[in-house]
Every structure is written in C-alpha cells, then in structure tokens.
Design an enzyme around this catalytic site. Structure first.
Site, PDB file in Angstrom:
ATOM      1  N   THR A 334       0.358  -0.789  -0.001  1.00 56.26           N
ATOM      2  CA  THR A 334       0.132   0.126   0.374  1.00 56.26           C
ATOM      3  C   THR A 334       0.788   0.865  -0.020  1.00 56.26           C
ATOM      4  O   THR A 334       1.900   1.190   1.164  1.00 56.26           O
ATOM      5  CB  THR A 334      -1.004   0.337   1.109  1.00 56.26           C
ATOM      6  OG1 THR A 334      -1.306   0.642   1.053  1.00 56.26           O
ATOM      7  CG2 THR A 334      -0.010   0.200   2.597  1.00 56.26           C
ATOM      8  N   HIS A 386       2.736 -11.947  14.237  1.00 57.89           N
ATOM      9  CA  HIS A 386       3.546 -11.918  15.267  1.00 57.89           C
ATOM     10  C   HIS A 386       3.657 -13.771  15.558  1.00 57.89           C
ATOM     11  O   HIS A 386       4.282 -14.857  15.946  1.00 57.89           O
ATOM     12  CB  HIS A 386       3.844 -11.632  16.571  1.00 57.89           C
ATOM     13  CG  HIS A 386       5.570 -11.226  16.188  1.00 57.89           C
ATOM     14  ND1 HIS A 386       5.851 -11.695  16.856  1.00 57.89           N
ATOM     15  CD2 HIS A 386       5.893 -10.824  17.581  1.00 57.89           C
ATOM     16  CE1 HIS A 386       7.485 -11.972  17.234  1.00 57.89           C
ATOM     17  NE2 HIS A 386       7.393 -10.940  18.056  1.00 57.89           N
TER      18      HIS A 386
END
Length: 415
Positions: A334, A386
């Site tokens: 993006t 994560h």
C-alpha cells in the site's frame, strides 16, 4: 413480451448484494445494454443492463434491499417502447403528433445523455451542476466517464467568456446560505463496501498479533535510474510509464522468495506456504479501498507490473474490476505516499500475514561516509502477524527490500 431482470451471478466468495441505485424507473424506456441498476457487493459494484429495447415495467427490489445471486429484481417489457412510438395518429391530430414527437425527442435526448453516464460521472456531474448533454463521452458506446467530466470542468475553467453564464446558473441552483451559528448534520447509510472494509479491518486488529517494524530507504539510485531511462522505457513499452511501484513489487517478490513465512497464510491451526507470489496493490477509489492482485509477480517484468497496475487503477475508479481480480493474494503493498503520508502503520489484509507500507519521498540530511548529505529518503513500514513471523524474519525481510532498492541491479541479478 415480459422478461425477468435478475441479479448477476455472484462468485462463491460473495453471498449476496445490495441494490445501490436504480437508474430507470417503471414506465421509462430503455435501450439494449443500457444501464438499469447498480448492485453493490462486498467487493465491487456490478452493473445490470437492459436485455433488449423496451420498458422497465416493475421494480421488485428497491434501493437498499438485499438480493441473492440470480434473484429476480425487476420486470421488463421487450419492445414496449418501440411499439408505442409507432402508433399512427389521425390526420386532424398531425400537428399535435408533431409537437409530441418533438417533446419525445427532447425527452429522449435528455434520457440519452443520462443513460450514457457512468455512476461515478453522474455523481460528479450532479455535484458540480453540469448538464450531462454538454459533456462529450469517450467511453464505450459514447458513455461519459468520470475523466470526461473532469476534462469538461477543466476546459470550462479555462474559458473566461463562459464564466459569467456558468456562475449565474450555478448561483441559481445553489442552496440558500446557512444562518450564522447554524449547525448542520447529514446522516447517510454506510455503503456495503465500506461496511465490509470496516469488518475486515476490525477482524485483522482483533484476531491477529499485529506488529509493525520500520526502516528507511535511500530512493536516490532508483530515482536516478528512472530519470535516465524513463523516456526510452516508455517508447519501447508502448507508452507504459516507469514508476516506483514496479521496483517495489519486484523487490518484494525477491524478498518473499527468501522469507517464505512472510508469503504464507494461516488457515486455522495450519500454516499454508505458497510457492508463488501473488502481490495485491491497494488502490483508493471514491467508494473505498480495493486490492487487485498481480498474479505470479515473479514471472512479470517491471513493464508488465507498471502497465497492469495502471490498468487496475483506471478500472477501479470506474468500478470495472472483477471480483476474481481482487480475490486471493499472498502479500500486499500500500502506498500512502501518493497522498503525502510520511509514516503509517498499515493493517493486515487477511488471511495474509504481512503488508508493506510505502510513504512520501522526503529529502533529509543523512550521514554518508562521515559527511552530511541531502538524500531522498522514504520510510518503509512492514506490519506482520507475530503468531507466524518472528521479529528477526520481519526485520530481515524489510532490510532485504531496502538493499534491493538501494542497489537496483540486485533485482535484475536476483542477488
């Protein structure tokens, strides 16, 4: 002959849609392939057109109603408009018939100007008090696009002689000024696409262990390479312009090969490692953010990347992207820099596990070989899940992109 107007066939990933706008009302004449209604889904706005020349006889599903795939939404009478026009008139009423014919022609001309507008063009014309009949259409079958309205606005502004008449007509249509201290509010329903975007963003923030790591890249080498070859590149590749996204997509593709976990996705308790790189490129439109996908970016040249992204951008603004083109993807890029963003933390595009954020190129003083030099720098942000990607892998992935961009020859040599 009566015909059912049905909602389009939705793909498996789309359960239903919402009737956004009826462009024709019962009793109005329609030409074959003329736009009748827009159906808004979670991902795109689909257009339903007239199956033949005729008249819309009945609307079954109104604006805001939810419709299923292939559900009947209206009734259509084929040939009704044509037969009405061919009715003969008595000789005594010839004058009236001619008057009515003239009125019909003027009405038809108004309808033709309306029917040839895309939804985005119609909205812009209404907002700027522009008569659609005065705009030349360059789209398919003479349809007026959003770009045509923009060009019309620019040409009107560049003609001082037209300003008095234009300003007077706008003044007549302008609403009365608000009283001092008046506090106005406007409540409008959220579009289906915007609601779906909100749901996915909330899902990403609430169901993932999202973390963002940052780095910065010296864009000097890429800018120098682009400056040196952009004219020749555009000439050789049939008008395709050399931008920055091609370099970022190729750098990300190479980095994804080195770090498969960043290119993976989570499916329940399973980790799905993809042996290909399908990179989504976020595109901003009036209706919201969409992410068309570059399939097998590892096989694409920089020229192919640039031309495909440009095509995506043009069709996204006109609502012409298909659902298949926005489905899937193993990684997303993006670019908030086009709007002036200096730094941001992008949100994951589920079920992907990472997203790269590009930002504005800003000249800053940097220490180079013990000396202070002004360099064109860009902050990079990598948001990642994560649960699957460790901090070490995320940082190394981002450093790999940085190194590839600061030495573009590495992209060609894949080192």
């Amino acid at each position: 002959m009566s015909t059912d107007i049905k909602a389009p066939t939705f793909p498996e990933s789309v359960q239903d849609g919402t009737v956004a706008t009826w462009h024709k009302q019962p009793g109005e004449a329609c030409s074959r392939d003329e736009l009748i209604v827009d159906i808004e889904t979670d991902k795109v706005v689909l257009e339903v057109v007239a199956p033949a020349d005729g008249t819309l006889s009945e609307i079954i599903k109104g604006e805001g109603d939810t419709v299923l795939s292939n559900e009947v939404i209206a009734k259509f009478e084929e040939g009704a408009a044509g037969s009405a026009k061919s009715d003969s008139k008595p000789a005594a009423d010839e004058g009236k018939a001619e008057d009515k014919s003239a009125e019909t022609k003027s009405e038809d001309s108004g309808e033709s100007s309306d029917k040839l507008l895309s939804p985005a063009a119609r909205k812009m014309a209404d907002e700027n008090n522009i008569d659609p009949a005065s705009v030349a259409g360059t789209g398919k079958d003479g349809r007026v696009t959003k770009e045509d309205v923009l060009n019309h606005l620019k040409s009107s502004e560049s003609k001082p002689a037209d300003k008095p008449a234009q300003s007077s007509s706008q003044a007549a249509a302008a609403p009365a000024p608000m009283a001092a201290g008046e506090r106005v509010e406007k409540r409008v329903p959220m579009t289906r696409l915007r609601k779906r975007i909100a749901e996915r963003l909330l899902e990403a923030t609430s169901t993932t262990a999202m973390l963002t790591t940052f780095n910065e890249v010296n864009m000097g080498p890429v800018m120098e390479l682009r400056k040196q070859y952009k004219d020749q590149f555009e000439k050789v590749h049939n008008g395709t312009r050399l931008g920055f996204m091609g370099f970022f997509v190729k750098a990300a593709t190479e980095a994804l090969k080195r770090f498969p976990a960043v290119n993976a996705s989570l499916d329940g308790d399973d980790v799905v490692y993809h042996g290909y790189q399908d990179i989504g490129v976020a595109v901003s439109t009036d209706k919201g953010l969409v992410v068309p996908v570059l399939r097998n970016s590892e096989k694409m040249s920089i020229a192919e990347v640039e031309s495909t992204i440009r095509d995506f951008g043009l069709r996204a603004r006109d609502g012409k992207l298909s659902i298949d083109e926005m489905t899937g993807g193993t990684f997303t890029i993006t670019n908030g820099g086009v709007f002036g963003s200096l730094l941001s933390t992008p949100i994951l595009n589920l079920p992907q596990t990472a997203i790269l954020g590009m930002h504005k190129i800003q000249e800053r003083p940097m220490a180079v070989n013990g000396k202070v030099e002004i360099q064109p720098m860009m902050y990079l942000a990598l948001s990642y899940d994560h649960r699957l990607i460790d901090g070490k892998e995320a940082v190394q992935f981002l450093v790999a992109i940085k190194e590839l961009l600061e030495d573009p020859a590495r992209i060609l040599l894949e080192i």
